[in-house]
Write an enzyme that holds these catalytic residues in place. Structure first.
Site: not given
Length: 201
Positions: A12, A14, A110
């Protein structure tokens, strides 16, 4: 106020970048209302719990077949009345019923400059291994809307990161996170939140 659900499968980082950006005022008009993981041991869920954010584990392994999981997943998301779903290292294919119902309201981060090193099989370290094997001099990250394809939806933001001499997949992954992912994902959420704010005026 943009109601956001964040989907994670692992640590986690991000998610943490988003939380930090909300705390510092880089993201405004936004509230994370739920964090969802397919992995009960995901540290991302712990990050959510420590902030008093609802944390939910829903795994395909808990259901008899994929169809049952897809229905349960959509039903769970619907409970939270979300304006935006953020895939922040979520390693489960999003069911078509979800992409249809939430069209234009799901974004993904991505770790490459799409259309390079994306699509089926390109996730996590594999992306950086492929970039190094190909000998590219520049890589980066992309935030895009999610459609029914794999990494095929419209691009929102991209940021380039130089590949350095002696990079390993791990060192490159870390730099792409720090210099690109953690920068453009909060930025994209803030853009969406404040465009929505404008529309409501």
């Amino acid at each position: 106020m943009l109601r956001v659900g964040v989907m994670v499968s692992g640590g986690g980082t991000n998610l943490q970048a988003i939380l930090d950006a909300i705390d510092s005022g880089q993201i405004t008009n936004t509230e994370i209302v739920v964090v969802v993981s397919n992995n009960p041991g995901a540290y991302g869920l712990e990050r959510a719990r420590s902030r008093g954010i609802a944390s939910v584990c829903i795994s395909p392994k808990s259901y008899g077949d994929r169809e049952a999981f897809n229905e349960a997943f959509l039903a769970k998301l619907d409970e939270y009345n979300l304006d935006l779903i953020v895939l922040a290292g979520f390693l489960v294919r999003i069911p078509e019923a979800v992409t249809r119902k939430y069209e234009g309201r799901i974004i993904n981060i991505h770790p490459s400059l799409i259309p390079s090193f994306c699509g089926v099989g390109y996730y996590g370290l594999r992306v950086h291994e492929a970039a190094l094997a190909r000998g590219v001099k520049v890589t980066g990250a992309t935030v895009h809307y999610v459609d029914n394809g794999m990494d095929t939806g419209p691009i929102i933001l991209q940021k380039a990161v130089e590949v350095e001499e002696g990079d390993t997949p791990q060192s490159l992954q870390r730099r792409v996170m720090e210099q690109a992912e953690w920068v453009i994902l909060p930025k994209a959420i803030n853009m969406i939140a404040n465009e929505k704010q404008e529309e409501q005026r």
